[in-house]
Design a protein around this motif. Structure first.
Motif, PDB file in Angstrom:
ATOM      1  N   ALA A  61       0.858  -1.436   0.530  1.00  0.00           N
ATOM      2  CA  ALA A  61       0.101   0.026   0.773  1.00  0.00           C
ATOM      3  C   ALA A  61       1.284   1.184  -0.022  1.00  0.00           C
ATOM      4  O   ALA A  61       0.441   2.161  -1.071  1.00  0.00           O
ATOM      5  N   LEU A  62       2.219   1.212   0.831  1.00  0.00           N
ATOM      6  CA  LEU A  62       3.240   2.482   1.038  1.00  0.00           C
ATOM      7  C   LEU A  62       3.425   2.368  -0.266  1.00  0.00           C
ATOM      8  O   LEU A  62       3.704   4.133  -1.065  1.00  0.00           O
ATOM      9  N   ALA A  63       4.075   1.695  -1.275  1.00  0.00           N
ATOM     10  CA  ALA A  63       4.157   1.519  -2.582  1.00  0.00           C
ATOM     11  C   ALA A  63       3.453   2.127  -3.179  1.00  0.00           C
ATOM     12  O   ALA A  63       4.275   2.996  -4.188  1.00  0.00           O
ATOM     13  N   CYS A  64       2.788   1.750  -3.385  1.00  0.00           N
ATOM     14  CA  CYS A  64       1.585   2.549  -4.686  1.00  0.00           C
ATOM     15  C   CYS A  64       1.382   3.801  -3.771  1.00  0.00           C
ATOM     16  O   CYS A  64       1.704   4.673  -5.042  1.00  0.00           O
ATOM     17  N   ALA A  65       1.364   4.631  -2.694  1.00  0.00           N
ATOM     18  CA  ALA A  65       1.294   5.794  -2.748  1.00  0.00           C
ATOM     19  C   ALA A  65       2.462   6.808  -3.174  1.00  0.00           C
ATOM     20  O   ALA A  65       2.263   7.398  -3.433  1.00  0.00           O
ATOM     21  N   TRP A  66       3.968   5.864  -3.162  1.00  0.00           N
ATOM     22  CA  TRP A  66       4.931   6.431  -3.983  1.00  0.00           C
ATOM     23  C   TRP A  66       4.313   6.232  -5.515  1.00  0.00           C
ATOM     24  O   TRP A  66       4.608   7.386  -6.176  1.00  0.00           O
ATOM     25  N   LEU A  67       4.250   5.683  -5.977  1.00  0.00           N
ATOM     26  CA  LEU A  67       3.764   5.564  -7.489  1.00  0.00           C
ATOM     27  C   LEU A  67       2.527   6.075  -7.621  1.00  0.00           C
ATOM     28  O   LEU A  67       2.961   6.927  -8.976  1.00  0.00           O
ATOM     29  N   ILE A  68       1.743   6.620  -6.885  1.00  0.00           N
ATOM     30  CA  ILE A  68       0.297   7.949  -7.170  1.00  0.00           C
ATOM     31  C   ILE A  68       1.387   9.141  -7.275  1.00  0.00           C
ATOM     32  O   ILE A  68       0.985   9.614  -8.361  1.00  0.00           O
ATOM     33  N   TRP A 128      -6.431   5.327 -11.334  1.00  0.00           N
ATOM     34  CA  TRP A 128      -7.354   4.631 -11.049  1.00  0.00           C
ATOM     35  C   TRP A 128      -6.609   3.358 -10.036  1.00  0.00           C
ATOM     36  O   TRP A 128      -7.131   2.125  -9.297  1.00  0.00           O
ATOM     37  N   LEU A 129      -5.065   3.389  -9.773  1.00  0.00           N
ATOM     38  CA  LEU A 129      -4.880   3.050  -9.109  1.00  0.00           C
ATOM     39  C   LEU A 129      -4.928   3.359  -7.422  1.00  0.00           C
ATOM     40  O   LEU A 129      -4.870   1.957  -6.310  1.00  0.00           O
ATOM     41  N   LEU A 130      -5.313   4.295  -7.379  1.00  0.00           N
ATOM     42  CA  LEU A 130      -5.349   4.537  -6.183  1.00  0.00           C
ATOM     43  C   LEU A 130      -7.191   4.279  -5.412  1.00  0.00           C
ATOM     44  O   LEU A 130      -7.231   3.806  -5.152  1.00  0.00           O
ATOM     45  N   LEU A 131      -7.918   4.177  -6.282  1.00  0.00           N
ATOM     46  CA  LEU A 131      -9.105   3.408  -6.354  1.00  0.00           C
ATOM     47  C   LEU A 131      -9.359   2.344  -5.761  1.00  0.00           C
ATOM     48  O   LEU A 131     -10.451   1.497  -5.577  1.00  0.00           O
ATOM     49  N   SER A 132      -8.519   1.281  -6.927  1.00  0.00           N
ATOM     50  CA  SER A 132      -8.227  -0.056  -7.205  1.00  0.00           C
ATOM     51  C   SER A 132      -7.580  -0.155  -5.386  1.00  0.00           C
ATOM     52  O   SER A 132      -7.812  -1.920  -5.048  1.00  0.00           O
ATOM     53  N   GLY A 133      -7.199   0.132  -5.070  1.00  0.00           N
ATOM     54  CA  GLY A 133      -6.114  -0.358  -3.229  1.00  0.00           C
ATOM     55  C   GLY A 133      -7.898  -0.216  -3.272  1.00  0.00           C
ATOM     56  O   GLY A 133      -7.608  -0.732  -1.795  1.00  0.00           O
ATOM     57  N   VAL A 134      -7.900   0.940  -2.561  1.00  0.00           N
ATOM     58  CA  VAL A 134      -9.587   1.091  -1.537  1.00  0.00           C
ATOM     59  C   VAL A 134     -11.048  -0.341  -1.558  1.00  0.00           C
ATOM     60  O   VAL A 134     -10.957  -0.140  -1.137  1.00  0.00           O
ATOM     61  N   LEU A 135     -10.852  -0.049  -3.176  1.00  0.00           N
ATOM     62  CA  LEU A 135     -11.451  -1.270  -3.350  1.00  0.00           C
ATOM     63  C   LEU A 135     -11.117  -3.029  -2.659  1.00  0.00           C
ATOM     64  O   LEU A 135     -11.669  -3.730  -2.160  1.00  0.00           O
ATOM     65  N   MET A 136      -9.568  -2.935  -3.079  1.00  0.00           N
ATOM     66  CA  MET A 136      -8.920  -4.320  -2.509  1.00  0.00           C
ATOM     67  C   MET A 136      -8.686  -3.974  -1.175  1.00  0.00           C
ATOM     68  O   MET A 136      -9.265  -5.497  -0.570  1.00  0.00           O
ATOM     69  N   LEU A 137      -8.464  -3.298  -0.247  1.00  0.00           N
ATOM     70  CA  LEU A 137      -8.583  -3.214   0.905  1.00  0.00           C
ATOM     71  C   LEU A 137     -10.033  -3.806   1.987  1.00  0.00           C
ATOM     72  O   LEU A 137     -10.438  -4.176   2.096  1.00  0.00           O
TER      73      LEU A 137
END
Length: 395
Positions: A218-225, A235-244
């Motif tokens: 999740a933190l690596a995704c935050a870096w990428l965002i 899209w990555l942020l939305l996907s992360g929220v949905l997966m959580l």
């Protein structure tokens, strides 16, 4: 005679940088999942990375001069020097020569990555991509075996020399972040295959039952965002929220079944020991035993990399450790227009985050912990050296 020797040296140097080191790096990245035992994994590292890199440095000392000017490598050398000095007050039962080899192995990893990056044919990038591709069938095979032989409470370990689901999660998490970062930085046509590969590695990661890597992802995704900041970021942020949400609703036991696994108690007991010698620590290789009465078990690691550094090398060592990582992350942010730095920055953020509740040993031989510590740092240092050489050639 002198001309023949120079020609032989040049050919040997090129062979090492273009063939031996790339082969060794691929083996380092996938060896734990492909080789049958750890002793063979170590021997492959020595034969294909440590010895060839040292030989290349001896053959072409001027060409390798750029290594010793990189801020991350300088910070590593200072940290390693302090760790070796701390042996003077350590109660270790290992010889100094044995402990001295540990930072030397890591230094050869830095050197190998830098030497590959300095070649004109992108050997470092291609080697990393080849390892990521090799991991796909290896991971698929492990997942198929796990699913077909699944029993309640089972956790994926993986094949080869892998023997612990928590440690295996470092390997699967590394490649999951790598593919995810590539899906965010490559062209749209190339991003979809990378995303599918990231999903596969993510499934393996969840099958290990380890929770900290999920937070690290999740933190690596935050870096990428933040680093990429495009439509894909949304899209990555939305996907992360949905997966959580899906994890919380469908598999809440994955996040809460084992509680905190005694981590706070381990950290508190480690800090109480650190308070006895806060500045210099107990020394590299010192004995550490943290007894947990409820389990009737003594742990030899605090399950936190930073606390491990603090215990062994004190506040001084931790400051050097944080400086090393801070310099590497700064380089990634500074050069985020280059997608390779974005990818390596994601690996570094993942590694720092995964180390919050795992590990504690410092300057170890090659093992899973290298995926979340030394390998990301070595990649970033190599990219920085390559960029400075390119800028110098253009000016």
């Amino acid at each position: 005679m002198h001309t023949q020797f120079d020609s032989w040296t040049q050919r040997t140097y090129i062979f090492i940088c273009n063939w031996l080191l790339p082969l060794g790096f691929v083996a380092l990245l996938v060896g734990l999942a492909a080789l049958p035992e750890r002793s063979l994994y170590h021997k492959v590292f020595y034969a294909l990375i440590a010895v060839p890199a040292l030989l290349a440095l001896i053959m072409r000392p001027r060409s390798s001069g750029a290594l010793w000017l990189d801020p991350v490598i300088i910070a590593f050398l200072i940290f390693s020097t302090w760790a070796l000095i701390s042996v003077c007050w350590s109660d270790t039962d290992q010889s100094f020569s044995t402990l001295f080899k540990r930072p030397l192995y890591i230094l050869m990893l830095f050197a190998a990555c830098a030497l590959m990056a300095l070649q004109p044919n992108a050997r470092l990038a291609y080697s990393t991509l080849l390892a990521a591709l090799i991991m796909l069938p290896l991971t698929t095979y492990s997942l198929v075996l796990f699913v077909t032989n699944w029993t309640p409470g089972a956790r994926l370990v993986g094949d080869g020399a892998l023997d612990n689901p928590l440690l295996s999660s470092h390997l699967f998490g590394f490649f999951c972040v790598l593919w995810l970062a590539l899906s965010m930085t490559l062209s749209p046509r190339q991003s979809w295959p990378a995303l599918i590969a990231a999903v596969l590695m993510g499934l393996a990661l969840m099958a290990t039952g380890s929770r900290t890597p999920l937070v690290a992802i999740a933190l690596a995704c935050a870096w990428l965002i933040v680093a990429c900041w495009s439509k894909r970021s949304a899209w990555l942020l939305l996907s992360g929220v949905l997966m959580l949400l899906a994890l919380v609703l469908l598999y809440p036991e994955l996040l809460s079944s084992r509680g905190m696994s005694y981590r706070p108690e381990l950290w508190a007991k480690t800090l109480s020991k650190v308070a006895q010698q806060p500045w210099q620590g107990f020394g590299f290789g010192a004995h550490l035993a943290i007894f947990i009465p409820d389990l009737n078990v003594s742990f030899r690691e605090p399950h936190n990399f930073a606390l491990g550094v603090l215990y062994y090398t004190g506040i001084i060592g931790l400051a050097l450790w944080l400086t090393m990582h801070g310099l590497a992350l700064f380089q990634c942010w500074k050069h985020r227009s280059n997608y390779l730095f974005v990818v390596c920055g994601a690996l570094l953020v993942y590694g720092i985050s995964a180390g919050l509740t795992e590990g504690g040993g410092i300057l170890s031989r090659p093992k899973e912990h290298w995926m979340v510590t030394w390998i990301p740092l070595a990649l970033i240092a190599a990219l920085s050296i390559r960029m400075r050489q390119t800028q110098r050639a253009q000016s």
